[in-house]
Design a protein around this motif. Structure first.
Motif, PDB file in Angstrom:
ATOM      1  N   MET A 352     -53.716  16.747 -24.343  1.00  0.00           N
ATOM      2  CA  MET A 352     -54.519  17.907 -23.956  1.00  0.00           C
ATOM      3  C   MET A 352     -53.739  18.901 -23.116  1.00  0.00           C
ATOM      4  O   MET A 352     -54.195  20.012 -22.889  1.00  0.00           O
ATOM      5  CB  MET A 352     -55.762  17.452 -23.175  1.00  0.00           C
ATOM      6  N   CYS A 353     -52.560  18.499 -22.630  1.00  0.00           N
ATOM      7  CA  CYS A 353     -51.778  19.395 -21.781  1.00  0.00           C
ATOM      8  C   CYS A 353     -50.353  19.491 -22.296  1.00  0.00           C
ATOM      9  O   CYS A 353     -49.900  18.694 -23.110  1.00  0.00           O
ATOM     10  CB  CYS A 353     -51.780  18.918 -20.331  1.00  0.00           C
ATOM     11  N   ASP A 354     -49.646  20.490 -21.797  1.00  0.00           N
ATOM     12  CA  ASP A 354     -48.278  20.758 -22.218  1.00  0.00           C
ATOM     13  C   ASP A 354     -47.515  21.266 -20.999  1.00  0.00           C
ATOM     14  O   ASP A 354     -48.081  21.970 -20.151  1.00  0.00           O
ATOM     15  CB  ASP A 354     -48.300  21.823 -23.326  1.00  0.00           C
ATOM     16  N   PHE A 355     -46.253  20.892 -20.885  1.00  0.00           N
ATOM     17  CA  PHE A 355     -45.461  21.399 -19.766  1.00  0.00           C
ATOM     18  C   PHE A 355     -44.012  21.535 -20.194  1.00  0.00           C
ATOM     19  O   PHE A 355     -43.563  20.915 -21.148  1.00  0.00           O
ATOM     20  CB  PHE A 355     -45.580  20.497 -18.534  1.00  0.00           C
ATOM     21  N   LYS A 356     -43.302  22.359 -19.442  1.00  0.00           N
ATOM     22  CA  LYS A 356     -41.905  22.622 -19.773  1.00  0.00           C
ATOM     23  C   LYS A 356     -41.110  22.770 -18.479  1.00  0.00           C
ATOM     24  O   LYS A 356     -41.551  23.450 -17.534  1.00  0.00           O
ATOM     25  CB  LYS A 356     -41.805  23.906 -20.599  1.00  0.00           C
ATOM     26  N   HIS A 357     -39.939  22.131 -18.458  1.00  0.00           N
ATOM     27  CA  HIS A 357     -39.087  22.243 -17.286  1.00  0.00           C
ATOM     28  C   HIS A 357     -38.477  23.638 -17.198  1.00  0.00           C
ATOM     29  O   HIS A 357     -38.027  24.194 -18.191  1.00  0.00           O
ATOM     30  CB  HIS A 357     -37.954  21.210 -17.354  1.00  0.00           C
ATOM     31  N   ILE A 358     -38.539  24.215 -16.020  1.00  0.00           N
ATOM     32  CA  ILE A 358     -37.747  25.401 -15.698  1.00  0.00           C
ATOM     33  C   ILE A 358     -36.950  25.052 -14.450  1.00  0.00           C
ATOM     34  O   ILE A 358     -37.301  24.115 -13.726  1.00  0.00           O
ATOM     35  CB  ILE A 358     -38.615  26.658 -15.459  1.00  0.00           C
ATOM     36  N   GLU A 359     -35.890  25.757 -14.203  1.00  0.00           N
ATOM     37  CA  GLU A 359     -35.038  25.426 -13.061  1.00  0.00           C
ATOM     38  C   GLU A 359     -35.857  25.454 -11.777  1.00  0.00           C
ATOM     39  O   GLU A 359     -36.469  26.462 -11.430  1.00  0.00           O
ATOM     40  CB  GLU A 359     -33.876  26.417 -12.963  1.00  0.00           C
ATOM     41  N   GLY A 360     -35.898  24.308 -11.074  1.00  0.00           N
ATOM     42  CA  GLY A 360     -36.620  24.235  -9.807  1.00  0.00           C
ATOM     43  C   GLY A 360     -38.065  23.800  -9.945  1.00  0.00           C
ATOM     44  O   GLY A 360     -38.779  23.722  -8.949  1.00  0.00           O
ATOM     45  N   GLN A 365     -49.571  23.906 -18.808  1.00  0.00           N
ATOM     46  CA  GLN A 365     -50.638  24.643 -19.488  1.00  0.00           C
ATOM     47  C   GLN A 365     -51.476  23.693 -20.340  1.00  0.00           C
ATOM     48  O   GLN A 365     -51.103  22.551 -20.581  1.00  0.00           O
ATOM     49  CB  GLN A 365     -50.041  25.719 -20.391  1.00  0.00           C
ATOM     50  N   ASP A 366     -52.631  24.211 -20.800  1.00  0.00           N
ATOM     51  CA  ASP A 366     -53.386  23.503 -21.826  1.00  0.00           C
ATOM     52  C   ASP A 366     -52.538  23.458 -23.092  1.00  0.00           C
ATOM     53  O   ASP A 366     -51.818  24.412 -23.398  1.00  0.00           O
ATOM     54  CB  ASP A 366     -54.699  24.226 -22.127  1.00  0.00           C
ATOM     55  N   ALA A 367     -52.646  22.367 -23.843  1.00  0.00           N
ATOM     56  CA  ALA A 367     -51.917  22.272 -25.101  1.00  0.00           C
ATOM     57  C   ALA A 367     -52.481  23.279 -26.109  1.00  0.00           C
ATOM     58  O   ALA A 367     -53.682  23.530 -26.153  1.00  0.00           O
ATOM     59  CB  ALA A 367     -52.012  20.854 -25.663  1.00  0.00           C
ATOM     60  N   ASP A 368     -51.592  23.862 -26.899  1.00  0.00           N
ATOM     61  CA  ASP A 368     -52.011  24.797 -27.940  1.00  0.00           C
ATOM     62  C   ASP A 368     -52.318  24.033 -29.217  1.00  0.00           C
ATOM     63  O   ASP A 368     -51.668  23.031 -29.526  1.00  0.00           O
ATOM     64  CB  ASP A 368     -50.907  25.824 -28.212  1.00  0.00           C
ATOM     65  N   LYS A 369     -53.290  24.468 -29.937  1.00  0.00           N
ATOM     66  CA  LYS A 369     -53.556  23.895 -31.259  1.00  0.00           C
ATOM     67  C   LYS A 369     -54.335  24.899 -32.095  1.00  0.00           C
ATOM     68  O   LYS A 369     -55.037  25.774 -31.549  1.00  0.00           O
ATOM     69  CB  LYS A 369     -54.326  22.573 -31.159  1.00  0.00           C
ATOM     70  N   VAL A 370     -54.193  24.786 -33.403  1.00  0.00           N
ATOM     71  CA  VAL A 370     -54.962  25.612 -34.329  1.00  0.00           C
ATOM     72  C   VAL A 370     -56.300  24.921 -34.552  1.00  0.00           C
ATOM     73  O   VAL A 370     -56.346  23.771 -34.988  1.00  0.00           O
ATOM     74  CB  VAL A 370     -54.217  25.791 -35.667  1.00  0.00           C
ATOM     75  N   GLU A 371     -57.376  25.621 -34.238  1.00  0.00           N
ATOM     76  CA  GLU A 371     -58.706  25.054 -34.444  1.00  0.00           C
ATOM     77  C   GLU A 371     -59.010  24.942 -35.937  1.00  0.00           C
ATOM     78  O   GLU A 371     -58.490  25.702 -36.753  1.00  0.00           O
ATOM     79  CB  GLU A 371     -59.767  25.925 -33.754  1.00  0.00           C
ATOM     80  N   GLU A 372     -59.875  24.001 -36.285  1.00  0.00           N
ATOM     81  CA  GLU A 372     -60.169  23.724 -37.688  1.00  0.00           C
ATOM     82  C   GLU A 372     -60.719  24.953 -38.416  1.00  0.00           C
ATOM     83  O   GLU A 372     -60.475  25.151 -39.592  1.00  0.00           O
ATOM     84  CB  GLU A 372     -61.165  22.565 -37.805  1.00  0.00           C
ATOM     85  N   ASP A 373     -61.504  25.775 -37.716  1.00  0.00           N
ATOM     86  CA  ASP A 373     -62.145  26.921 -38.366  1.00  0.00           C
ATOM     87  C   ASP A 373     -61.426  28.244 -38.117  1.00  0.00           C
ATOM     88  O   ASP A 373     -61.949  29.307 -38.421  1.00  0.00           O
ATOM     89  CB  ASP A 373     -63.595  27.044 -37.905  1.00  0.00           C
ATOM     90  N   GLU A 374     -60.226  28.169 -37.568  1.00  0.00           N
ATOM     91  CA  GLU A 374     -59.520  29.386 -37.162  1.00  0.00           C
ATOM     92  C   GLU A 374     -59.226  30.314 -38.334  1.00  0.00           C
ATOM     93  O   GLU A 374     -59.436  31.524 -38.262  1.00  0.00           O
ATOM     94  CB  GLU A 374     -58.221  29.005 -36.444  1.00  0.00           C
ATOM     95  N   VAL A 375     -58.747  29.756 -39.419  1.00  0.00           N
ATOM     96  CA  VAL A 375     -58.444  30.575 -40.594  1.00  0.00           C
ATOM     97  C   VAL A 375     -59.721  30.904 -41.354  1.00  0.00           C
ATOM     98  O   VAL A 375     -59.902  32.029 -41.823  1.00  0.00           O
ATOM     99  CB  VAL A 375     -57.428  29.852 -41.503  1.00  0.00           C
ATOM    100  N   ALA A 376     -60.613  29.941 -41.440  1.00  0.00           N
ATOM    101  CA  ALA A 376     -61.886  30.174 -42.146  1.00  0.00           C
ATOM    102  C   ALA A 376     -62.657  31.332 -41.531  1.00  0.00           C
ATOM    103  O   ALA A 376     -63.301  32.116 -42.242  1.00  0.00           O
ATOM    104  CB  ALA A 376     -62.731  28.901 -42.125  1.00  0.00           C
ATOM    105  N   ASN A 377     -62.578  31.466 -40.210  1.00  0.00           N
ATOM    106  CA  ASN A 377     -63.311  32.527 -39.513  1.00  0.00           C
ATOM    107  C   ASN A 377     -62.487  33.789 -39.273  1.00  0.00           C
ATOM    108  O   ASN A 377     -62.951  34.720 -38.613  1.00  0.00           O
ATOM    109  CB  ASN A 377     -63.830  32.012 -38.169  1.00  0.00           C
ATOM    110  N   ALA A 378     -61.253  33.817 -39.781  1.00  0.00           N
ATOM    111  CA  ALA A 378     -60.414  35.010 -39.607  1.00  0.00           C
ATOM    112  C   ALA A 378     -61.072  36.212 -40.285  1.00  0.00           C
ATOM    113  O   ALA A 378     -61.706  36.090 -41.342  1.00  0.00           O
ATOM    114  CB  ALA A 378     -59.029  34.758 -40.182  1.00  0.00           C
TER     115      ALA A 378
END
Length: 504
Positions: A352-360, A365-378
């Protein structure tokens, strides 16, 4: 000698106590642990006999007592006289695992019950014993019971042995407290408290990190990677990051999909009527880059598919299942690594979460994902629309998992061109098209996805030249009108999702 046993996970505790008893230990215990030990014929001293005070406040206070912590913490050769004067006797071994907080929050949302499953006495005893590890053996892992018995029996409970148990004990309490703090911040601060704790359990060391001069290891949050079956070879640091990318794409496209990753970038993907055809079509996108790549098969690799894949060199093959017959196909390939999950299809943990090392520090952040209806509702924003969005959806999902700036071309459920990691979106489009031309791939009638909006109409004009029939993008540019006009002029259907999927 005395051992204090107080565990929530009762696995193996009876046998452990019997072995300690046979080695001359008196057993002190509390609550449920004491009950199960007595039922199994073990002579047990109730903790209240040691503390000279009854358990109270519904069991909240059992071991928080000088006769317990004094017995654990006093230093041999330093505090002996004071301990004798105070009537404190040594506790030589402490075996504790903690209240099941994780299981409780998975089972219920009742905050009062959750609070009651925060262990206080347990972590305190663990920390006390770990601090005085030179005098006290601290056991927090049920998998260490036999090892501890053997060490005591053979007089091999050395300083180094005790030190290793001490480190594990502090890891145990640190992970426990981190879990509680993270949960409280999830519940009351939307997951973004003043502190964020990222805790992983080591699965194995890699030979090195991204490069030979760097050290590396794999850590997991739960048990996903422990469930991997490494059938052949040793996975490297870079293999693991590429496996992550390949599996995420294959899973996002659904059962029966195949993806190919090279140096963290997708270079092939397809989902056709059968896995042989799917492999052939995935490979067509960029067979040169696929050489030495990582292949994820969202299904079962049988002998026939293995023979097809084995026509080129791939460094890693991961699948839901690789049959024994398929493994034999790769026997002569010394460098290939084979991994499966022992099931019909691939899965991902779905963090459910995502992180990335930066210097220091790190960004979280919340994890990104494509929702099931994302394209259907485009929303179709052009004069022309398409009925079948299957290729658009495939392109959109791959684009969301590809380094920005990127564009993805899909035709008949096959990725036919991709441009990724570019500083200019039109450059990404040009690179994708030129690569497809070099490989003789026909991208006329393909669907194109861009993970972020087109800032100018140039990419659309270029897509029109090669016969793209539909485009999907988030929209949101100040020049959206110009981009839509370019699509209408070319007779291209264009869809806006309203959602960007940058991957940096």
């Amino acid at each position: 000698m005395r051992a204090l046993l107080s565990v929530s996970d009762k696995t193996g505790i009876v046998e452990f106590a019997k072995n300690l008893e046979s080695l001359g230990f008196e057993i002190i215990s509390t609550g449920g642990t004491r009950k199960i030990l007595k039922e199994n014929g073990i002579k047990v001293i109730d903790i209240s006999e040691v503390t000279q005070f009854p358990e109270c406040f519904g069991g909240r206070v059992k071991t928080l007592n000088p006769y317990v912590h004094g017995g654990i913490l006093y230093r041999s050769g330093v505090d002996d006289e004071e301990a004798k004067k105070l009537g404190i006797k040594r506790i030589d071994l402490v075996c504790v695992n903690l209240y099941p907080f994780k299981e409780t929050i998975e089972r219920t949302d009742d905050f009062e019950e959750i609070i009651e499953n925060i262990d206080i006495g347990g972590p305190t005893m663990v920390r006390s014993a770990a601090k005085n590890f030179k005098d006290v053996l601290i056991v927090t892992d049920v998998n260490d019971y036999d090892k501890v018995i053997e060490a005591i029996k053979n007089k091999q409970d050395t300083f180094e042995f005790r030190r290793d148990l001490m480190i594990k004990a502090f890891e145990h309490t640190a992970a426990y407290d981190s879990m509680i703090a993270n949960y409280m911040n999830e519940r009351f601060n939307e997951g973004f408290g003043d502190k964020k704790f990222i805790v992983g359990k080591k699965v194995f060391n890699t030979r090195y990190g991204e490069n030979p001069h760097q050290r590396g290891a794999l850590y997991e949050f739960e048990d996903f990677y422990n469930n991997l079956n490494v059938l052949k070879g040793e996975l490297s640091f870079n293999n693991l990051t590429d496996i992550n990318g390949a599996v995420k794409i294959a899973v996002s496209l659904g059962e029966g999909a195949i993806s190919i990753i090279k140096h963290a970038n997708p270079c092939g993907a397809a989902k056709k009527e059968d896995l042989i055809t799917t492999w052939q079509k995935a490979l067509e996108c960029d067979p040169i880059s696929a050489y030495g790549g990582v292949v994820a098969v969202n299904g079962v690799v049988d002998k026939e598919l293995a023979e097809e894949i084995n026509k080129i060199f791939v460094e890693v093959l991961i699948a839901g299942k690789i049959t024994d017959e398929a493994v034999k196909v790769f026997e002569k390939k010394k460098r290939i690594k084979l991994v499966d999950l022992g099931q019909a299809k691939l899965e991902i943990p779905g963090d459910m979460c995502d992180f990335k090392h930066i210097e220091g520090g790190f960004v979280f952040q919340d994890a990104d994902k494509v929702e099931e209806d994302e394209v259907a509702n485009a929303k179709c924003v052009t004069n022309i629309c398409v009925e079948d969005k299957k290729d658009l959806e495939m392109a959109w999902k791959i684009a969301a998992l590809t380094k920005s700036n990127c564009v993805v071309f899909v035709k008949d459920s096959q990725m036919v061109a991709i441009g990724m990691g570019m500083t200019s979106r039109v450059d990404a489009t040009r690179c994708a098209v030129e690569k497809a031309k070099q490989l003789g791939l026909d991208i006329t009638g393909s669907s194109l996805a861009s993970e972020a909006f087109f800032p100018f109409r140039d990419s659309v004009d270029y897509a029109a030249e090669v016969g793209v029939k539909a485009i999907i993008q988030p929209g949101g540019s100040i020049r959206d009108d110009e981009v839509i006009e370019a699509a209408n002029e070319a007779g291209i259907a264009m869809y806006f999702t309203g959602k960007r999927h940058f991957l940096h």
